[in-house]
Motif scaffolding. Structure first.
Motif, mmCIF file in Angstrom:
data_model
loop_
_atom_site.group_PDB
_atom_site.id
_atom_site.type_symbol
_atom_site.label_atom_id
_atom_site.label_comp_id
_atom_site.label_asym_id
_atom_site.label_seq_id
_atom_site.Cartn_x
_atom_site.Cartn_y
_atom_site.Cartn_z
ATOM 1 N N CYS A 2 0.810 -1.213 0.000
ATOM 2 C CA CYS A 2 0.000 0.000 0.000
ATOM 3 C C CYS A 2 0.837 1.253 0.000
ATOM 4 C CB CYS A 2 -0.926 0.014 1.217
ATOM 5 S SG CYS A 2 -2.119 -1.320 1.220
ATOM 6 N N CYS A 75 -1.090 0.907 -9.019
ATOM 7 C CA CYS A 75 -1.580 0.275 -7.782
ATOM 8 C C CYS A 75 -0.888 0.829 -6.546
ATOM 9 C CB CYS A 75 -1.398 -1.239 -7.868
ATOM 10 S SG CYS A 75 -2.456 -2.036 -9.096
ATOM 11 N N HIS A 76 0.445 0.846 -6.553
ATOM 12 C CA HIS A 76 1.181 1.229 -5.349
ATOM 13 C C HIS A 76 1.246 2.737 -5.152
ATOM 14 C CE1 HIS A 76 3.504 -2.839 -5.744
ATOM 15 N NE2 HIS A 76 2.212 -2.985 -5.536
ATOM 16 N N PHE A 80 -3.377 2.746 -3.922
ATOM 17 C CA PHE A 80 -3.159 2.360 -2.531
ATOM 18 C C PHE A 80 -2.258 3.339 -1.782
ATOM 19 C CE2 PHE A 80 -4.518 -1.585 -4.527
ATOM 20 C CZ PHE A 80 -5.444 -2.041 -3.606
ATOM 21 N N ASP A 81 -2.050 4.518 -2.328
ATOM 22 C CA ASP A 81 -1.291 5.552 -1.625
ATOM 23 C C ASP A 81 -2.277 6.540 -1.016
ATOM 24 O OD1 ASP A 81 0.276 7.587 -0.715
ATOM 25 O OD2 ASP A 81 1.530 7.726 -2.494
ATOM 26 N N PRO A 82 -2.367 6.624 0.316
ATOM 27 C CA PRO A 82 -3.343 7.512 0.946
ATOM 28 C C PRO A 82 -3.104 8.984 0.657
ATOM 29 C CG PRO A 82 -1.813 6.616 2.570
ATOM 30 C CD PRO A 82 -1.564 5.874 1.300
ATOM 31 N N ARG A 87 -9.227 8.161 1.765
ATOM 32 C CA ARG A 87 -10.388 7.324 2.012
ATOM 33 C C ARG A 87 -11.661 8.169 2.052
ATOM 34 N NH1 ARG A 87 -9.637 2.267 3.967
ATOM 35 N NH2 ARG A 87 -11.588 2.416 5.118
ATOM 36 N N THR A 264 -12.237 2.877 -1.555
ATOM 37 C CA THR A 264 -12.067 2.554 -0.133
ATOM 38 C C THR A 264 -12.467 1.112 0.157
ATOM 39 O OG1 THR A 264 -12.419 4.850 0.534
ATOM 40 C CG2 THR A 264 -12.789 3.166 2.206
ATOM 41 N N LYS A 267 -9.670 -1.098 -0.924
ATOM 42 C CA LYS A 267 -8.567 -1.012 0.045
ATOM 43 C C LYS A 267 -8.867 -1.859 1.283
ATOM 44 C CE LYS A 267 -6.974 3.647 -1.210
ATOM 45 N NZ LYS A 267 -6.786 5.046 -0.741
ATOM 46 N N ASP A 268 -10.100 -1.808 1.758
ATOM 47 C CA ASP A 268 -10.477 -2.586 2.942
ATOM 48 C C ASP A 268 -10.344 -4.084 2.679
ATOM 49 O OD1 ASP A 268 -10.991 -0.289 4.326
ATOM 50 O OD2 ASP A 268 -13.151 -0.303 3.948
ATOM 51 N N HIS A 270 -8.340 -5.518 0.533
ATOM 52 C CA HIS A 270 -6.916 -5.827 0.471
ATOM 53 C C HIS A 270 -6.306 -5.880 1.867
ATOM 54 C CE1 HIS A 270 -2.587 -4.728 -0.045
ATOM 55 N NE2 HIS A 270 -2.674 -5.659 -0.971
ATOM 56 N N MET A 271 -6.649 -4.915 2.717
ATOM 57 C CA MET A 271 -6.093 -4.874 4.066
ATOM 58 C C MET A 271 -6.532 -6.099 4.874
ATOM 59 S SD MET A 271 -6.443 -1.810 6.876
ATOM 60 C CE MET A 271 -5.958 -0.639 5.602
#
Length: 818
Positions: A2, A75-76, A80-82, A87, A264, A267-268, A270-271
């Motif tokens: 991420c 992607c990175h 997935f970079d905040p 979010r 979001t 992302k959730d 994936h996390m």
């Protein structure tokens, strides 16, 4: 996964690395100091170079901006970079803080990621604070739609015609009542409630293409397939991930409702999979990576067996699968388009040798002022010349160009080749079948366009009209004079480009009057303004004995007609790919001379037109080794070798080779095969060609060799060709040269199929020594698109004899003969 990462190929070379063995320099004619340093950078990794010999650098002349950035970047460093994509909760917190004027709750980094809204009258973007307040009010309306009097809200919101609200509604509903239009938009689905989203929304229709689920029957099955690949478990979610969202399309500058999933939620998922060490994590990442780059099913760099599904699959494997999700992301977040541009520039600058000049091909974005503004953000002089404009987002600092970087980037205005109006055909399959069933009718359709008749290219002409309109008050600026409008536009847009899947669409709209006038006008500002054609790329090569051969010949003949027209105008001309040319230029009639078929006559004429085109102007051909090898079914390397190793006197010796990449992102070019960590993009392609001895580093010209390309092409020639092929003068010197503007009538007179008269009798220089034929019976007359043509009534009429021009006709009998 991420956090932003930089690929290993983007790191600086290790000075302690052992030098690679390079070829010796010829004593007969040594490379220039500039080329010599480039060579050492390409081969001798650890060898120091003289500081006083500054190289010109390499050029990347064939790339499409939206195709840039590999899976690691998208992607990175984006999804997935905040810092780049906050979010949903962060946006909601920002709206609350703005509404209550609590500065402590206003995150400036999140504020930088607010949608971009263009203020047309002032030719700039609204401030992010004003946009934030606007969406705060709009969110309340969306949440309480049944309790809000839309007419009263619209009246208050648009009381100030200069407000953001007024602009949003005017752009979204230009011809309807604002309140009625907003009500219809928010109630597009009677069974579902629409939610406002400032977070990125990944539309289902785009995910279906990006994840290769288009073959699933029915919308429900398509969504189920997407949910499976993204590991979406609707049962465990509080709310279904796929919902209707109201989003701001910054590219179109209007509100839209999209059915999809918020970033979001992805992302959730994936996390959660990382925390639980879910065994589906590898498949999840592989599915997402393949939305951006052509990889193996496991998400790794493809092996030979992985390339087989890609061969001949421009549609859908190349576009739309690896493009549409990028388009959807950059459409909602226009700032990410500028970030992508800065990322590619950063990558070019850290290459050794550096890429110092780039021409990006871009479609409709160049006709929109707000897109033009974003495309200038990475320019080093932007903030100094545009102090009154909003600054680029703070996360742009992640891609600061290295100190001392000197890179110049330009744009080509891209036009889709499939926007053709012909005989009511709408699908690609219909156009392919048309070429195979009625090849001569297809040829005559193109000739009609050259003769300035018909409405075949209306869509392309309308797109050009929008582009010309945007020139008048364009925000594009001349960095030296800070002049905007047409002068600034001409500084950034240096050519036009024909793009898209070629299968079924060989037709070139650049032969029409609007395009010839446009090129002439732009040439007054830039003497090197040019034309690039993607051609002979995705074409099914068919043997002469196969019935579909005439479709292949018709396709290539139409392509060459366009090339011949542009060459006759003496435009600066570059051809992209061109891998199918050997299969038609080296083709000989399948039948004996006394049984020559009409389609064989077309092949002979094709060769003559092409040879004449190469005599009229300098033609550069852009060789994209990695892209061709991955995408094209035919032996793509054959054409490259013929051009690079052309012997003097051959038709290939008149083609000037240029090495480029064709979307270093969709097509993975992670570095050279020799493992030099500093070889990126074009440098990697050239290094691989040196390794395989396709290119030699010294000039070895024989007495019979072409003055342009020697028997063994030297590195000097390839690099110099890339300098000469640029559509912008070196040193930004843009003076007008005396260029020939040949009237269309002269080219039309030379076309063998446009007149029943023998062109030799008109005193025109023929394309070739025409085959001599005679007809023992009267030739039939046919009418194609308002043109007369003649054709033999039977195959027995084709026999050696008097020189005439044979023309086909659209009759059942003649098609039967074919």
């Amino acid at each position: 996964a991420c956090t932003p990462t930089v690929s290993a190929v983007m790191t600086e070379p290790n000075s302690s690395s052992p030098p690679q063995a390079g070829a010796t320099t010829s004593s007969a004619q040594a490379p220039t100091p500039s080329i010599s340093k480039l060579l050492r950078m390409l081969q001798d990794v650890g060898k120091p170079t003289p500081a006083d010999n500054t190289p010109d650098g390499l050029s990347e002349l064939h790339t499409h901006l939206i195709g840039m950035g590999n899976h690691k970047f998208w992607c990175h460093e984006v999804l997935f970079d905040p810092n780049v994509t906050p979010r949903t909760e962060q946006f909601e917190e920002l709206l609350e803080g703005i509404s209550e004027q609590e500065t402590s709750r206003i995150d400036r980094d999140v504020l930088d990621c607010m949608p971009l809204v263009w203020y047309t009258k002032a030719q700039r973007f609204f401030s992010r604070e004003k946009v934030c307040l606007c969406f705060q009010g709009l969110r309340k309306v969306v949440q309480d739609l049944n309790d809000v009097n839309l007419e009263e809200w619209v009246q208050v919101a648009t009381a100030n015609p200069m407000s953001v609200h007024a602009h949003l509604l005017k752009r979204t509903f230009p011809k309807t009542n604002y309140s009625e239009g907003l009500k219809d938009l928010l109630r597009c689905d009677a069974t579902a409630k629409v939610e406002l989203s400032l977070d990125l929304v990944l539309p289902l229709e785009i995910l279906v293409k990006a994840l290769a689920c288009s073959e699933e029957p029915g919308e429900a099955m398509k969504q189920a397939a997407v949910e499976e690949l993204l590991c979406v478990d609707a049962k465990t979610e509080v709310r279904p991930p796929f919902r209707h969202f109201l989003v701001w399309n910054a590219k179109e500058q209007k509100l839209q409702v999209k059915y999809g999933v918020q970033l979001t939620a992805i992302k959730d998922i994936h996390m959660r999979m990382v925390e639980e060490k879910d065994d589906r994590l590898v498949a999840f990442r592989a599915s997402l990576y393949n939305c951006f780059t052509m990889l193996s099913q496991s998400g790794e760099l493809p092996e030979h067996v992985d390339l087989l599904p890609f061969h001949g699959s421009f549609t859908p494997e190349f576009d739309p699968r690896r493009f549409d999700l990028k388009r959807a992301i950059s459409a909602q977040r226009l700032d990410i388009l500028g970030f992508l541009l800065k990322h590619t520039l950063h990558r070019y600058c850290i290459s050794k040798p550096p890429i110092t000049y780039v021409e990006y091909s871009i479609g409709g974005s160049l006709a929109r002022h707000w897109c033009q503004e974003v495309l200038m953000w990475p320019h080093p002089k932007y903030e100094r010349l545009r102090k009154e404009y909003i600054k680029p987002p703070s996360y742009y600092a992640f891609k600061s160009l290295p100190p001392g970087s000197n890179i110049d980037y330009k744009f080509l205005a891209a036009f889709a080749r499939n926007k053709v109006s012909l005989r009511g055909y709408t699908t690609q399959k219909q156009f392919v079948e048309f070429l195979e069933a009625q090849p001569f009718v297809a040829i005559n359709a193109m000739q009609t366009a050259i003769a300035k008749k018909g409405t075949m290219f209306l869509a392309a002409e309308k797109a050009l009209e929008k582009l010309e309109t945007s020139m008048q008050d364009s925000p594009f600026f001349d960095p030296e004079k800070n002049e905007t409008g047409q002068l600034g536009f001409a500084h950034w847009v240096v050519g036009i480009d024909l793009v898209g899947d070629e299968l079924g669409y060989p037709y070139c709209p650049f032969v029409t009057t609007p395009f010839t006038k446009f090129v002439g006008k732009m040439s007054k500002y830039n003497s090197r303004f040019g034309v690039r054609l993607h051609c002979a790329e995705n074409v099914p090569v068919i043997e002469p004995t196969h019935p579909g051969y005439r479709g292949f010949v018709a396709h290539m003949f139409i392509v060459v007609l366009g090339i011949g027209f542009l060459a006759n105008k003496q435009y600066r001309l570059r051809l992209g790919h061109g891998v199918a040319f050997p299969y038609i230029l080296e083709q000989y009639p399948a039948s004996s001379s006394d049984q020559l078929r009409p389609i064989d006559v077309v092949v002979q004429n094709l060769k003559g037109i092409f040879e004449n085109a190469l005599q009229n102007t300098t033609v550069y051909v852009e060789l994209n080794p990695t892209s061709n090898r991955m995408l094209l079914r035919m032996k793509a390397c054959d054409f490259m070798r013929r051009v690079i190793h052309a012997k003097g006197g051959t038709i290939y010796s008149k083609l000037h080779p240029v090495i480029s990449t064709d979307d270093d992102g969709v097509v993975p070019i992670e570095g050279c095969k020799a493992g030099h960590p500093h070889h990126i993009s074009v440098a990697a392609e050239i290094c691989d060609l040196i390794t395989t001895k396709e290119i030699v580093p010294t000039r070895q010209r024989s007495a019979q060799a072409s003055p342009i390309i020697s028997h063994e092409t030297h590195l000097n020639c390839v690099i110099n060709n890339s300098l000469d092929a640029r559509f912008w003068p070196p040193g930004d010197q843009s003076h007008k040269e005396n260029t020939k503007d040949t009237p269309n009538s002269e080219y039309v007179a030379l076309l063998p199929f446009l007149s029943t008269e023998d062109p030799l009798k008109k005193g025109c220089k023929p394309f070739i020594t025409w085959p001599k034929f005679t007809s023992t019976d009267d030739q039939m007359e046919a009418h194609h698109y308002g043109q007369d043509s003649v054709a033999p009534t039977s195959s027995s009429q084709l026999s050696p004899g008097r020189q005439t021009v044979l023309l086909p006709q659209q009759t059942d009998e003649f098609l039967h003969l074919l």
